[in-house]
Design an enzyme around this catalytic site. Structure first.
Site, mmCIF file in Angstrom:
data_model
loop_
_atom_site.group_PDB
_atom_site.id
_atom_site.type_symbol
_atom_site.label_atom_id
_atom_site.label_comp_id
_atom_site.label_asym_id
_atom_site.label_seq_id
_atom_site.Cartn_x
_atom_site.Cartn_y
_atom_site.Cartn_z
ATOM 1 N N GLY A 23 0.256 5.274 -0.171
ATOM 2 C CA GLY A 23 1.490 5.626 -0.241
ATOM 3 C C GLY A 23 2.155 5.193 -1.685
ATOM 4 O O GLY A 23 1.643 4.110 -2.005
ATOM 5 N N ARG A 84 -4.083 10.052 0.194
ATOM 6 C CA ARG A 84 -4.837 9.648 1.306
ATOM 7 C C ARG A 84 -6.160 9.952 1.223
ATOM 8 O O ARG A 84 -6.321 11.181 1.061
ATOM 9 C CB ARG A 84 -3.893 9.912 2.458
ATOM 10 C CG ARG A 84 -2.526 9.592 2.563
ATOM 11 C CD ARG A 84 -2.451 8.139 2.895
ATOM 12 N NE ARG A 84 -0.821 8.083 3.227
ATOM 13 C CZ ARG A 84 -0.185 6.616 2.849
ATOM 14 N NH1 ARG A 84 -1.230 5.917 2.774
ATOM 15 N NH2 ARG A 84 1.012 6.395 2.939
ATOM 16 N N ASP A 115 -2.693 -2.149 2.033
ATOM 17 C CA ASP A 115 -3.730 -2.938 2.697
ATOM 18 C C ASP A 115 -5.047 -2.099 2.882
ATOM 19 O O ASP A 115 -6.274 -2.528 2.511
ATOM 20 C CB ASP A 115 -3.376 -3.093 4.290
ATOM 21 C CG ASP A 115 -4.311 -3.993 4.938
ATOM 22 O OD1 ASP A 115 -4.593 -5.245 4.506
ATOM 23 O OD2 ASP A 115 -4.869 -3.989 5.903
ATOM 24 N N SER A 117 -5.721 0.443 0.710
ATOM 25 C CA SER A 117 -6.410 0.336 -0.590
ATOM 26 C C SER A 117 -7.250 -0.743 -0.769
ATOM 27 O O SER A 117 -8.323 -0.635 -1.382
ATOM 28 C CB SER A 117 -5.270 0.718 -1.568
ATOM 29 O OG SER A 117 -4.605 1.803 -1.225
ATOM 30 N N THR A 138 2.964 -1.523 -2.452
ATOM 31 C CA THR A 138 3.305 -0.773 -1.245
ATOM 32 C C THR A 138 4.844 -1.233 -0.719
ATOM 33 O O THR A 138 5.321 -2.413 -0.923
ATOM 34 C CB THR A 138 2.404 -0.950 0.072
ATOM 35 O OG1 THR A 138 3.150 -0.473 1.589
ATOM 36 C CG2 THR A 138 2.361 -2.352 0.329
ATOM 37 N N ASP A 140 5.953 -1.285 1.996
ATOM 38 C CA ASP A 140 5.761 -1.919 3.475
ATOM 39 C C ASP A 140 5.969 -3.318 3.538
ATOM 40 O O ASP A 140 6.524 -3.876 4.361
ATOM 41 C CB ASP A 140 4.751 -1.390 4.309
ATOM 42 C CG ASP A 140 4.535 0.246 4.313
ATOM 43 O OD1 ASP A 140 5.565 0.716 4.239
ATOM 44 O OD2 ASP A 140 3.491 0.707 4.741
ATOM 45 N N ASP A 142 3.455 -5.365 4.150
ATOM 46 C CA ASP A 142 2.641 -5.757 5.102
ATOM 47 C C ASP A 142 1.217 -6.418 4.650
ATOM 48 O O ASP A 142 0.431 -6.706 5.497
ATOM 49 C CB ASP A 142 2.369 -4.549 6.024
ATOM 50 C CG ASP A 142 1.792 -3.324 5.234
ATOM 51 O OD1 ASP A 142 1.716 -3.449 4.032
ATOM 52 O OD2 ASP A 142 1.344 -2.627 6.038
ATOM 53 N N ARG A 184 5.099 0.952 8.796
ATOM 54 C CA ARG A 184 4.136 0.999 9.731
ATOM 55 C C ARG A 184 4.257 0.173 10.640
ATOM 56 O O ARG A 184 5.407 0.019 11.311
ATOM 57 C CB ARG A 184 2.774 0.878 9.074
ATOM 58 C CG ARG A 184 2.269 1.931 8.042
ATOM 59 C CD ARG A 184 1.044 1.529 7.539
ATOM 60 N NE ARG A 184 0.641 2.578 6.360
ATOM 61 C CZ ARG A 184 0.182 3.901 6.566
ATOM 62 N NH1 ARG A 184 0.000 4.150 7.745
ATOM 63 N NH2 ARG A 184 -0.035 4.499 5.453
HETATM 64 O O1 F6P Z 1 2.578 3.037 3.450
HETATM 65 C C1 F6P Z 1 3.704 3.384 3.103
HETATM 66 C C2 F6P Z 1 4.128 4.480 4.208
HETATM 67 O O2 F6P Z 1 5.253 4.983 3.414
HETATM 68 C C3 F6P Z 1 4.451 3.875 5.290
HETATM 69 O O3 F6P Z 1 5.830 3.238 5.473
HETATM 70 C C4 F6P Z 1 4.593 5.108 6.271
HETATM 71 O O4 F6P Z 1 4.239 4.786 7.403
HETATM 72 C C5 F6P Z 1 3.428 5.952 5.583
HETATM 73 O O5 F6P Z 1 3.386 5.474 4.373
HETATM 74 C C6 F6P Z 1 3.610 7.323 5.243
HETATM 75 O O6 F6P Z 1 2.449 7.949 4.986
HETATM 76 P P1 F6P Z 1 2.355 9.430 4.293
HETATM 77 O O7 F6P Z 1 2.868 9.175 2.904
HETATM 78 O O8 F6P Z 1 0.855 9.495 4.425
HETATM 79 O O9 F6P Z 1 3.204 10.383 5.104
#
Ligand code: F6P
Length: 334
Positions: A23, A84, A115, A117, A138, A140, A142, A184
């Site tokens: 992300g 992704r 994480d 990545s 990120t 997050d 996390d 997440r």
């Molecule tokens: O890891 C960043 C994040 O925005 C998370 O908070 C969320 O769950 C996820 O990515 C959403 O992923 P995507 O962009 O693949 O929909």
């Protein structure tokens, strides 16, 4: 005055590549800029990889100059783009990525991402491409071992502004609002947002509570004469926000309930000064680590200092939320 340690012990690395993965997060551009400019300053050729690991597997490289990274410091997103990429989790994808790196003459790879990545970087190390350095990027927050990741501060400011606006309408209509933040399985954004926006409660996956307790919080806010009640709910919370909102709305709590998911707006926007500084310091430190010949590490902010932590010690570990922050914001919101 503390001096920047510019290592004299030059490694023989002359060609590096940088990619952003997972992300996007505000400040990723600032990190790419720092890696590129510091790398060029110390005599390296710096390639950008488009679309994260996907572009790496496909050999999608671009030689970067100082001018390529002009005017990106203040931009959200990542100009190298990101993706992704499930393929990097497969032996075939990992082998292809290593092959492309060797083919292009890349001696060290810088990975900016979360994480997953960092886990991708570790997989490349295990496949034989050992010269990897990570930068945590990120929203997050996390990732274990770093006080903050690039993008977190900007996301918190975005959430804070959004909740300030939601409070206006909540107070006008005497409503309770559930506001969903990203993250997440990690409740960090929710806990911090509750404190900075004066929310009555934060619901986090690390500490689920019975629905009756949530209902009690809303009812108590009403009884205390409050004009509204704001509850921040992390996306990883055990009960989905819409389901919870519907349950609460059916109860007689004084306030009616509305729910809003802040969703992807949390990932956008111009990076804050904190994120620009963090990204610049981590990018610069990355080049220092490469020059010293320190690999298999991720830059981390610990107590104001930027250090290098082994990637293996970071990936897959859960970063715990601050009980202290939860407690403070609970007391202050009464
Ligand atoms: O890891 C960043 C994040 O925005 C998370 O908070 C969320 O769950 C996820 O990515 C959403 O992923 P995507 O962009 O693949 O929909």
């Amino acid at each position: 005055m503390e001096q920047i340690e510019v290592s004299n012990s030059e490694s023989d690395i002359r060609t590096i590549a940088v990619l952003t993965s997972g992300g996007d997060a505000p400040g990723m551009n600032a990190a790419i800029r720092a890696v590129t400019r510091a790398g060029i300053y110390f005599g390296m050729k710096v390639y950008g990889v488009h679309d994260g690991f996907k572009g790496l597997i496909n050999g999608d490289f671009e030689l970067l100059s100082r001018r390529n990274v002009s005017g990106v410091l203040n931009l959200g997103g990542t100009f190298l783009r990101t993706a992704r990429c499930d393929e990097i989790e497969t032996p075939h994808g990992q082998r292809e990525a290593v092959r492309q790196l060797n083919n292009e003459g890349i001696e060290a790879l810088v990975i900016i991402g979360g994480d997953g990545s960092m886990a991708g970087g570790q997989a490349l190390i295990e496949k034989g491409f050992e010269k990897v350095v990570g930068i945590p990027g990120t929203i997050d927050n996390d990732i274990f071992g770093t006080d903050s990741c690039v993008g977190v501060d900007t996301a918190l400011n975005t959430i804070m502004e959004a909740v300030d606006k939601i409070r206006d309408t909540a107070a006008s209509h005497s409503r309770a609002f559930l506001v969903q933040t990203m993250g997440r399985e990690c409740g960090y954004l929710a806990v911090q947002s509750a404190m900075i926006s004066g929310a009555e409660m934060a619901l986090v996956p690390e500490d689920p509570v019975p629905v009756e307790e949530i209902a009690r919080t809303i009812e108590n806010s009403y009884k205390l004469g409050k004009k509204h009640c704001i509850i921040i709910i992390a996306e990883g919370y055990q009960v989905p926000m819409v389901e919870l909102g519907q349950k609460l709305d059916k109860m007689d709590l004084g306030f009616t309930t509305r729910a809003i998911n802040l969703s992807y707006i949390q990932r956008g926007g111009t990076p804050t000064s904190f994120d620009r500084i963090l990204a610049s310091r981590m990018g610069f430190k990355t080049i220092q680590l490469i020059r010293e010949g320190t690999f298999g590490v991720m830059t981390a902010l610990q107590g104001g200092k930027i250090i290098g932590l082994p990637i293996v010690d970071v990936i897959g570990k859960h970063r715990s939320i601050s009980e202290e922050y939860l407690q403070i914001s609970n007391i202050l919101s009464r």
